[in-house]
Design an enzyme around this catalytic site. Structure first.
Site, PDB file in Angstrom:
ATOM      1  CB  SER A 250      -0.951   0.152   1.098  1.00  0.00           C
ATOM      2  OG  SER A 250      -0.352   0.198   2.556  1.00  0.00           O
ATOM      3  CE  LYS A 295      -2.740   1.376   5.806  1.00  0.00           C
ATOM      4  NZ  LYS A 295      -1.783   0.880   3.897  1.00  0.00           N
TER       5      LYS A 295
END
Length: 357
Positions: A250, A295
């Protein structure tokens, strides 16, 4: 009262000692790809002129409980109630009984691949040529290919048809019926490594004939040889990404932007604090990731004002956006560069923002 008290004690004991099939995700560290981590530059480029940078282009992470950890009911309830944590079924993070070691290895491989794709995407965005070829990534133990093909072998053709993408290999193999022979034209891994070391093109090829087997993955029956194909690259200069204890794909987008920033004059962020996430492929396409809600929380807690968000994650991220954080929707590296231009120019009203679905 005594009976109720004893019942309460029993329930509390059950909650503490009885495991439940859940795992927990929480915000992890964020790292500025333009800066240092543990005293070392995250991005180190040699053999090419680089430029000073400013601001932040932070990659973000998620902490997860280990595969062996067994959460109890009290912890699960607390996690469900906690705003910044997320409790999910254990199999979501560790499917098919995957062990901690297997998960760590898979994450490391994905992280390594994301670094390669980030380099390719950044250099292609800059018009810098990158040599690429299709290789054998892995060979399944006990498969027809074991002992015939090896990780790192370059696949030039299958049955005489040149391959340009990893997907071409599977397509050509599955044209056969199980039990039929398929012919691979390869450059052996050792020959390819020697050619790269001597800065020449490998020309010594071999023909390898393999008898296909039937797939056993539960899907449609098809011919297989037991390999996975990937892509390898040669870069015109050295780009090292130094970041330990991080896995998964990611961070690809943020690595690509960091590389691009260091190789171009000026500052992509204009000194602003930008964070983000997203996979990236060799062509600069940005893909979705897991744990986006964690996140965004981690990014905002470190001071981020803008968060580059993969388009497919926008709806989930926008359902509970941390206060003071602008979610910017991106589908490609071009989108991210356009957004950064708006951010450093102060044209934030022009940004493509995420909306809750």
């Amino acid at each position: 009262m005594l009976a109720s008290t004893l019942m309460l004690i029993a329930l509390l004991c059950a909650g503490v000692f009885i495991p439940v099939p859940y795992a927990e995700m929480s915000p992890g560290p964020t790292v500025n790809t333009l800066g240092e981590h543990d005293g070392e530059p995250v991005l180190r480029i040699s053999g090419r002129k680089t430029y000073a940078t400013s601001g932040h282009l932070n990659m973000t992470t998620v902490r997860v409980t280990s595969a062996e950890y067994r959460m109890n009911l009290v912890e699960a309830v607390y996690g469900w109630l906690a705003h910044d944590n997320k409790v999910v079924p254990h199999d979501t993070l560790y499917p098919d009984g995957k062990t901690e070691e297997e998960s760590t290895q898979e994450n490391a491989e994905e992280f390594s691949q994301s670094q390669e794709s980030a380099k390719v995407a950044a250099l292609r965005q800059l018009g810098i040529p990158v040599r690429s070829w299709v290789i054998v990534s892995t060979v399944v133990k006990g498969s027809p290919a074991e002992g015939e093909l090896h990780a790192g072998d370059v696949i030039k053709a299958v049955d005489g048809t040149a391959v340009e993408r990893p997907a071409d290999v599977a397509e050509l193999v599955t044209r056969h019926k199980p039990g039929e022979d398929v012919v691979f034209t390869i450059v052996p891994a050792k020959e390819q490594a020697a050619a790269e070391k001597e800065n020449r093109t490998a020309t010594a090829t071999e023909q390898v004939t393999i008898t296909t087997a039937a797939s056993d993955d539960g899907g449609e029956r098809r011919a297989v040889v037991g390999i996975s194909a990937g892509t390898d690259h040669t870069f015109p200069f050295t780009i090292d990404i130094e970041l330990a204890d991080v896995g998964g794909p990611s961070a690809g987008l943020m690595f690509a932007l960091g590389i691009y920033d260091k190789l171009t004059p000026g500052s992509l962020t204009g000194g602003k604090f930008v964070a983000g996430t997203g996979t990236i492929d060799d062509e600069g396409e940005v893909g979705p990731i897991g744990g986006v809600e964690m996140k965004t929380v981690g990014a905002r807690s470190k001071g981020a004002r803008f968060f580059l968000t993969p388009a497919d994650n926008c709806a989930a991220a926008a359902r509970d956006t941390p206060e003071g954080l602008t979610l910017v929707k991106v589908s490609t590296m071009d989108d991210a560069l356009d957004a950064l231009e708006d951010i450093r120019s102060g044209r934030t009203d022009d940004l493509p923002r995420c909306a809750a679905g």
